[in-house]
Write an enzyme that holds these catalytic residues in place. Sequence first.
Site, PDB file in Angstrom:
ATOM      1  N   ASP A  36     -43.432 -75.443  56.610  1.00  0.00           N
ATOM      2  CA  ASP A  36     -43.632 -76.134  55.336  1.00  0.00           C
ATOM      3  C   ASP A  36     -44.873 -77.019  55.518  1.00  0.00           C
ATOM      4  O   ASP A  36     -45.590 -76.908  56.521  1.00  0.00           O
ATOM      5  CB  ASP A  36     -42.362 -76.910  54.916  1.00  0.00           C
ATOM      6  N   HIS A  37     -45.132 -77.904  54.561  1.00  0.00           N
ATOM      7  CA  HIS A  37     -46.334 -78.754  54.640  1.00  0.00           C
ATOM      8  C   HIS A  37     -46.289 -79.673  55.858  1.00  0.00           C
ATOM      9  O   HIS A  37     -47.315 -79.935  56.474  1.00  0.00           O
ATOM     10  CB  HIS A  37     -46.470 -79.585  53.354  1.00  0.00           C
ATOM     11  N   CYS A  63     -41.150 -77.312  60.776  1.00  0.00           N
ATOM     12  CA  CYS A  63     -41.119 -78.305  59.687  1.00  0.00           C
ATOM     13  C   CYS A  63     -41.312 -79.667  60.329  1.00  0.00           C
ATOM     14  O   CYS A  63     -41.837 -79.758  61.448  1.00  0.00           O
ATOM     15  CB  CYS A  63     -39.839 -78.196  58.858  1.00  0.00           C
ATOM     16  N   GLY A  64     -40.925 -80.730  59.645  1.00  0.00           N
ATOM     17  CA  GLY A  64     -41.133 -82.052  60.219  1.00  0.00           C
ATOM     18  C   GLY A  64     -40.320 -82.258  61.484  1.00  0.00           C
ATOM     19  O   GLY A  64     -40.820 -82.743  62.503  1.00  0.00           O
ATOM     20  N   THR A  65     -39.046 -81.880  61.415  1.00  0.00           N
ATOM     21  CA  THR A  65     -38.144 -82.106  62.552  1.00  0.00           C
ATOM     22  C   THR A  65     -37.627 -80.828  63.204  1.00  0.00           C
ATOM     23  O   THR A  65     -37.034 -80.882  64.282  1.00  0.00           O
ATOM     24  CB  THR A  65     -36.892 -82.869  62.066  1.00  0.00           C
ATOM     25  N   GLY A  66     -37.743 -79.708  62.525  1.00  0.00           N
ATOM     26  CA  GLY A  66     -37.140 -78.451  62.983  1.00  0.00           C
ATOM     27  C   GLY A  66     -35.729 -78.266  62.456  1.00  0.00           C
ATOM     28  O   GLY A  66     -35.208 -77.153  62.417  1.00  0.00           O
ATOM     29  N   GLY A  81     -34.286 -78.818  59.289  1.00  0.00           N
ATOM     30  CA  GLY A  81     -34.130 -78.134  58.003  1.00  0.00           C
ATOM     31  C   GLY A  81     -34.387 -76.642  58.141  1.00  0.00           C
ATOM     32  O   GLY A  81     -33.648 -75.814  57.580  1.00  0.00           O
ATOM     33  N   MET A  82     -35.424 -76.291  58.875  1.00  0.00           N
ATOM     34  CA  MET A  82     -35.756 -74.869  59.062  1.00  0.00           C
ATOM     35  C   MET A  82     -34.607 -74.136  59.758  1.00  0.00           C
ATOM     36  O   MET A  82     -34.236 -73.030  59.360  1.00  0.00           O
ATOM     37  CB  MET A  82     -37.039 -74.720  59.885  1.00  0.00           C
ATOM     38  N   HIS A  96     -28.363 -67.537  76.533  1.00  0.00           N
ATOM     39  CA  HIS A  96     -26.930 -67.580  76.214  1.00  0.00           C
ATOM     40  C   HIS A  96     -26.629 -67.291  74.744  1.00  0.00           C
ATOM     41  O   HIS A  96     -25.551 -66.783  74.435  1.00  0.00           O
ATOM     42  CB  HIS A  96     -26.347 -68.965  76.564  1.00  0.00           C
ATOM     43  N   ARG A 112     -20.734 -61.867  78.846  1.00  0.00           N
ATOM     44  CA  ARG A 112     -19.797 -62.801  78.193  1.00  0.00           C
ATOM     45  C   ARG A 112     -20.452 -63.519  77.014  1.00  0.00           C
ATOM     46  O   ARG A 112     -19.766 -63.917  76.060  1.00  0.00           O
ATOM     47  CB  ARG A 112     -19.268 -63.811  79.205  1.00  0.00           C
ATOM     48  N   HIS A 113     -21.761 -63.657  77.071  1.00  0.00           N
ATOM     49  CA  HIS A 113     -22.450 -64.333  75.959  1.00  0.00           C
ATOM     50  C   HIS A 113     -22.442 -63.450  74.710  1.00  0.00           C
ATOM     51  O   HIS A 113     -22.333 -63.952  73.591  1.00  0.00           O
ATOM     52  CB  HIS A 113     -23.875 -64.703  76.366  1.00  0.00           C
TER      53      HIS A 113
HETATM   54  C1  RB5 Z   1     -40.420 -82.763  54.778  1.00  0.00           C
HETATM   55  O1  RB5 Z   1     -40.719 -84.088  54.440  1.00  0.00           O
HETATM   56  C2  RB5 Z   1     -39.292 -82.737  55.808  1.00  0.00           C
HETATM   57  O2  RB5 Z   1     -38.119 -83.203  55.251  1.00  0.00           O
HETATM   58  C3  RB5 Z   1     -39.108 -81.336  56.352  1.00  0.00           C
HETATM   59  O3  RB5 Z   1     -40.300 -80.887  56.901  1.00  0.00           O
HETATM   60  C4  RB5 Z   1     -38.084 -81.166  57.469  1.00  0.00           C
HETATM   61  O4  RB5 Z   1     -38.296 -82.067  58.502  1.00  0.00           O
HETATM   62  C5  RB5 Z   1     -36.693 -81.048  57.077  1.00  0.00           C
HETATM   63  O5  RB5 Z   1     -35.805 -80.842  57.914  1.00  0.00           O
END
Ligand code: RB5
Length: 141
Positions: free
Chosen positions: A8-9, A66-69, A71-72, A99, A133-134
């Site tokens: 995303d952005h 994404c910003g944190t990984g 949401g994706m 695993h 097993r995995h």
């Molecule tokens: C966008 O501001 C942010 O919420 C998105 O990139 C992501 O981090 C969501 O999990």
Amino acid sequence: MRLVIASDHAGRRLKKAVYAYLKEQGHDVRDLGVPDEVERADYPDYAAQVAEAVTAGGCELGILVCGTGTGMALAANRVRGARAANCTDEFLARMARAHNNANILALGERTLGEGLALAIVEAFLNTPFEGGRHQDRLNKF
Ligand code: RB5
């Protein structure tokens, strides 16, 4: 390897760095966006595209930024057959492959420096699934 990548952005800058790195390593990488001209993008739209490309079998593995990984990874895992893991270090990336047979790596541009992110990508791409097993455990969900 045949790979697919998107962001995303908030993940655009790291996505571009990962894409350039993968191309340099000789991988066949499909970049599904977000396009430079798009100011704000919703991560579920890009997560779905990558998860569908991977589960359809056109690509071996996918990468989402994404910003944190978070949401994706959450959104990609709504697609049947997608196993997305948000990894913040190389150990998690190795275990996600060995695993959990993760087929999508999620990364956070706001949580990782570029050097660490590339090391996580390397660990993810170079670790095979151990099966056995995995696989029995994966068969339960
Ligand atoms: C966008 O501001 C942010 O919420 C998105 O990139 C992501 O981090 C969501 O999990």
